[in-house]
Write a protein that holds these residues in place. Structure first.
Motif, short mmCIF file in Angstrom:
data_model
loop_
_atom_site.label_atom_id
_atom_site.label_comp_id
_atom_site.label_asym_id
_atom_site.label_seq_id
_atom_site.Cartn_x
_atom_site.Cartn_y
_atom_site.Cartn_z
N ARG A 103 38.06 46.66 49.98
CA ARG A 103 39.45 46.31 50.26
C ARG A 103 40.40 47.43 49.82
O ARG A 103 41.49 47.56 50.36
N ASP A 104 39.96 48.23 48.84
CA ASP A 104 40.81 49.32 48.35
C ASP A 104 41.10 50.37 49.42
O ASP A 104 42.01 51.18 49.26
N LYS A 123 45.51 42.37 52.93
CA LYS A 123 44.54 41.35 52.52
C LYS A 123 43.15 41.62 53.10
O LYS A 123 42.42 40.69 53.46
N GLU A 145 36.71 37.45 46.26
CA GLU A 145 37.79 38.44 46.14
C GLU A 145 39.07 37.75 45.69
O GLU A 145 39.78 38.24 44.81
N PRO A 196 45.63 49.12 53.14
CA PRO A 196 46.87 48.89 52.41
C PRO A 196 46.82 47.54 51.68
O PRO A 196 46.20 46.60 52.17
N LYS A 197 47.46 47.47 50.52
CA LYS A 197 47.32 46.30 49.66
C LYS A 197 47.76 44.99 50.32
O LYS A 197 47.15 43.95 50.14
N ASP A 198 48.83 45.08 51.15
CA ASP A 198 49.33 43.83 51.75
C ASP A 198 48.51 43.38 52.96
O ASP A 198 48.78 42.34 53.55
N ASP A 233 41.15 38.28 42.06
CA ASP A 233 42.58 38.58 41.91
C ASP A 233 43.27 37.54 41.03
O ASP A 233 44.06 37.89 40.15
N ASN A 286 35.03 45.58 46.92
CA ASN A 286 35.83 46.75 46.54
C ASN A 286 36.23 47.61 47.74
O ASN A 286 37.06 48.49 47.61
#
Ligand code: SF4
Lengths: 574, 78
Positions: free
Chosen positions: B12-13, B20, A276, B16-18, A280, B10
Motif C-alpha cells: 500500500r505504501d 486506500k 490492513e 498515495p495515502k488517500d 491502522d 505493505n
C-alpha cells in the motif's frame, strides 16, 4: 517426567511414571494416544467415562522458537469424534518446565461442585473452586492471580464450560495474564466443566526445567531453525506485521471469503475488516500490532487491540474470528467484531463456532444479517445461560436443528471455517476428511492453493488437491506433537533444511536418532489412531463429506465442490 | 486500457495515502502484470502474488481492459 492422573470421582491425584510407549510422544500424538488407549469411543462425551488430557509438545519449555503450544485431547461433545485442540499461551512451557508430560483428568465429582487444580513443583493439588462459579475468564484469572501470584498461568473455563455447551472453549492466559488463547474447537471446555474443573493454576516457581541430552547440538539447531523462521517472508515479516487477518483481503480477491452464510465468495465490506485496516486502527489507538502469545515466539502473529477510547479491548484477534463475525454475518464494523471476540474469550466459547452459529441464527431470522448489536446481544445470552443462549452455545448444527435451517456449514457437527471449499478446494478436502470435523488447521491447503507457499496448486481445480491435503494432514499431526506453532509450516514447506532442524532438536533433547521419515511415520500413525477411534465411535467414510449445498455454484468463479466420495476416500490410502 | 488495481499489506505504501490501496491505472494494450508492477515502482526483491479477476496469474500474463488486479507480498495466517 511424570503423568498426573486426577480422578474427580474420588478427588485424588496420582503421579505416574511415563510408560515407555509414551516416552517419545508429546502434544497431539500423546493426547490422541492416551484417549485412544483409555476412553471408550462410544462413551458420552460429558459423562464420567470420558477423559480430558493436557499435554505440552515435545519441544515445549525449551529455547526452540515458537514451541509453547499446548494440546488438549478428549472425545468431543461437538463432533463426537476424538479431538485435539491446540492453544498458545504460557501453559505448555510451564508444564514442561515442571517435568509434566501430561495431566489426565477423569471421572466426575459426585457433589456437582467445581474445583481448581493447582500445579506446582510439588505436584498437583485439588482446591475448592466454588467461589469462582459463574465468573467469566477475565475475572477468574484476576482472582486466581491475586491468590496464587501474578506469574502463574491460568487455564480456565467461562460460564459456557460450566453449562457444558458444545462450543465451550478452554482459555489459556498469555504472557500478560489475559485469557486470550483458547483451545477453541470441539467443546473441550464442556468436558472440563463436566469434570467439575473450573480452572488450572500453573506455577512454575523453582521448576527443574527441561533436561536436554545434548545441549550444544540443541542450541545450534534451535538457532538455525530460528533464523529460517525469521528469514521466511511470511513467518519473519507478514505474520508479525499484520497478524493472520491479512488473509481477509487475499481470500476476498481469490473469491474464497465465505460471505452471508456461504452464499458469496466476496464481501463488500472486506476492506473495512481487513488486516490492513486493523493494523491502522491499532496504531492510531496505541495498541500493539505485534505481540507473541507466549515468550519465545519469534513470529508473534498476535496483537493487542484497543477500543475507540484507547483502552484495552482484546488480543489475539484472528482472521477466522474476524471472518466468522464479519463476512459470514455480513458485519463490517471492526470494533463490533472486536467486542464479540472479547465476549467469546470471556464467556469461554470458540470464536469460529460462535461466529458461524450467529450467521446460522441470522439465516433462521432470529436477527437480520449484518446486525452487529443483535449479535452482541445473542452472545451475551450465551454467557447468561438463557434458553436461546444455550441453543446457540451448542453450535451451528444444534441451532440449525432448533430452527429448521438446512443451510448449515458443518462437517461432523463442527463449523466450517473461513475458506470456501468451492474456491479453495484443497482445504475443502481437509474439511471433509479430517479426523477432527471441519478444521482448516488439520491440513492447511490454503498454502499451495492461495499463498504460493510449498508449491502451487490451482484452488479452483481438483487436480492435486487430495495428495496435497493428505500430505499436509500427515505433516500437521506430526508438528502438533512437537509443541511448535503450526505457523512454522510456512517456512518448513518452503525451506527443505527446516524439517531436518526440527528433527535435530528432538534428537538432541531426547537422545534419539530419528530421521525425517520417522516424522512422516509419526504423523501417519497419529492419524490412524484417531481414525480408528472415530470408526469405533460409529464414523464411516460417508461422514467424510461436505454439506450438499456446496454443489451450488459460488460467485465469482462459478465453481462447486465436485469431488466424488471415492476421490475423498483416497486421502486415507496409507 | 484501464485496470482496477489493488495493492495490499505493505505494498500500500506504493500508492498515495488517500487511495486506500486502490487505484485505476492506464496502460497500453498488451501490457503484462510485470509491466504493471514496474509502472507502480514496486521493488522486485520479494516474490509477489498476482491475482487477476480472482485467479493467480504469472508475471507474463497479458492484461485486458477492465481487469481487476490485486498484488500481494508474501502473506500467511490461518
Ligand atoms: S505465531 Fe502466533 S499463534 Fe503461533 S506461537 Fe506465535 S503468537 Fe502464538
Amino acid at each position: 517426567m511424570k503423568i498426573y492422573r486426577v480422578n474427580m470421582t474420588e478427588g485424588t491425584v496420582r503421579a505416574e511414571e511415563v510408560k515407555e510407549k509414551y516416552a517419545t510422544l508429546g502434544g497431539r500424538g500423546l493426547t490422541s494416544q492416551i484417549i485412544a488407549d483409555e476412553v471408550d469411543p462410544t462413551c458420552h462425551p460429558l459423562g464420567p467415562n470420558n477423559k480430558l488430557v493436557l499435554a505440552p509438545g515435545l519441544l515445549s519449555g525449551t529455547n526452540a522458537p515458537s514451541s509453547g503450544r499446548l494440546s488438549i485431547g478428549t472425545k468431543s461433545p461437538l463432533t463426537r469424534t476424538i479431538k485435539e485442540s491446540n492453544a498458545g499461551g504460557t501453559a505448555a512451557q510451564k508444564l514442561a518446565k515442571l517435568g509434566i508430560k501430561a495431566i489426565i483428568i477423569e471421572g466426575q465429582p459426585q457433589d456437582g461442585k467445581f474445583y481448581t487444580l493447582k500445579v506446582t513443583k510439588d505436584g498437583v493439588e485439588l482446591l475448592d473452586g466454588t467461589a469462582l462459579v459463574g465468573q467469566r475468564n477475565y475475572d477468574v484469572g484476576k482472582q486466581l492471580r491475586s491468590e496464587h501470584g501474578e506469574n502463574v498461568c491460568v487455564v480456565s473455563i467461562g460460564p459456557a464450560g460450566e453449562y457444558k455447551l458444545s462450543a465451550a472453549s478452554i482459555a489459556v492466559t498469555d504472557g500478560d495474564g489475559r485469557p486470550v488463547r483458547h483451545c477453541g474447537r470441539g467443546g473441550t471446555g464442556a468436558v472440563m466443566g463436566s469434570k467439575g474443573v473450573k480452572a488450572i493454576v500453573i506455577d512454575d516457581t523453582d521448576a527443574p526445567g527441561v533436561s536436554i541430552k545434548d545441549k550444544e547440538k540443541f542450541k545450534e539447531a534451535a538457532k538455525d531453525f530460528s533464523k529460517m523462521l525469521l528469514n521466511h517472508p511470511v513467518c519473519g515479516q507478514g505474520l508479525p506485521t499484520y497478524g493472520t487477518a491479512v488473509l481477509i483481503n487475499i481470500l476476498n480477491e481469490a473469491g474464497g471469503l465465505p460471505t452471508k452464510n456461504f452464499r458469496f465468495g466476496r464481501f463488500d465490506g472486506a476492506d473495512k475488516i481487513s488486516g490492513e485496516a486493523m493494523y491502522d486502527v491499532i496504531n492510531e489507538r496505541n495498541g500493539k500490532p505485534t505481540h507473541g502469545c507466549h515468550p519465545g515466539c519469534v513470529m508473534r502473529c498476535s496483537q493487542v487491540y484497543h477500543d475507540k477510547d484507547g483502552n484495552y479491548l482484546t488480543a489475539g484477534f484472528e482472521y477466522e474470528t474476524i471472518w466468522a463475525f464479519g463476512a459470514h454475518c455480513t458485519i463490517d464494523d471492526l470494533d463490533a467484531i472486536a467486542t464479540l471476540d472479547r465476549l467469546c474469550d470471556d464467556i469461554g466459547v470458540d470464536t469460529i463456532e460462535m461466529g458461524v452459529t450467529i450467521g446460522v441464527a441470522m439465516e433462521a431470522g432470529i436477527i437480520p444479517f449484518g446486525d452487529a448489536d443483535g449479535a452482541i446481544d445473542l452472545l451475551q445470552q450465551v454467557g447468561e445461560g438463557k434458553p436461546l443462549g444455550r441453543i446457540l452455545g451448542n453450535g451451528a448444527e444444534f441451532t440449525a436443528k432448533a430452527y429448521g435451517v438446512s443451510r448449515v456449514p458443518t462437517v461432523k457437527g463442527q463449523s466450517i471455517p473461513a475458506y470456501d471449499p468451492r474456491a479453495v478446494k484443497g482445504v475443502g478436502v481437509t474439511y471433509a476428511t479430517s479426523t477432527m470435523g471441519a478444521d482448516h488447521t488439520a491440513g492447511y491447503s490454503v498454502t499451495a492453493n492461495i499463498l504460493k507457499v510449498g508449491g502451487q496448486v490451482d484452488p479452483l481445480k481438483k487436480d492435486g488437491q487430495v495428495d496435497l491435503s493428505r500430505n499436509l494432514q500427515i505433516a500437521t499431526a506430526a508438528i502438533d506433537s512437537t509443541g511448535l506453532c503450526l505457523f512454522v509450516a510456512f517456512a518448513v514447506l518452503d525451506e527443505p533444511k527446516a524439517l531436518p532442524r526440527i528433527v535435530d532438536m528432538i534428537n538432541a533433547q531426547y537422545g534419539l536418532s530419528l530421521t525425517v521419515d520417522d516424522v512422516t511415520e509419526l504423523g501417519k500413525s497419529i492419524l490412524k489412531t484417531e481414525r480408528e477411534f472415530n470408526a469405533k465411535a460409529g464414523f464411516t467414510n460417508s461422514h467424510d463429506r461436505l454439506p450438499e449445498f456446496f454443489n451450488e455454484e459460488l460467485d465469482p468463479h462459478g465453481t462447486t465442490f465436485d469431488f466424488t466420495g471415492e476421490e475423498l476416500d483416497e486421502v486415507f490410502n496409507f | 486500457m484501464q485496470l482496477e488495481v489493488r495493492l495490499f499489506a505493505n505494498l500500500r505504501d506504493y500508492l498515495p495515502k488517500d487511495s486506500k490501496g486502490q487505484v485505476k491505472v492506464e496502460l497500453p494494450e498488451g501490457s503484462t502484470a510485470a509491466d504493471l508492477i514496474k509502472h507502480l515502482n514496486i521493488p522486485r526483491d520479494l516474490p509477489l502474488i498476482i491475482m487477476v479477476n480472482g485467479r493467480r496469474e504469472p508475471e507474463n500474463h497479458v492484461l485486458q481492459d477492465g481487469d481487476r488486479v490485486g498484488i500481494f507480498p508474501p502473506v500467511g495466517g490461518g
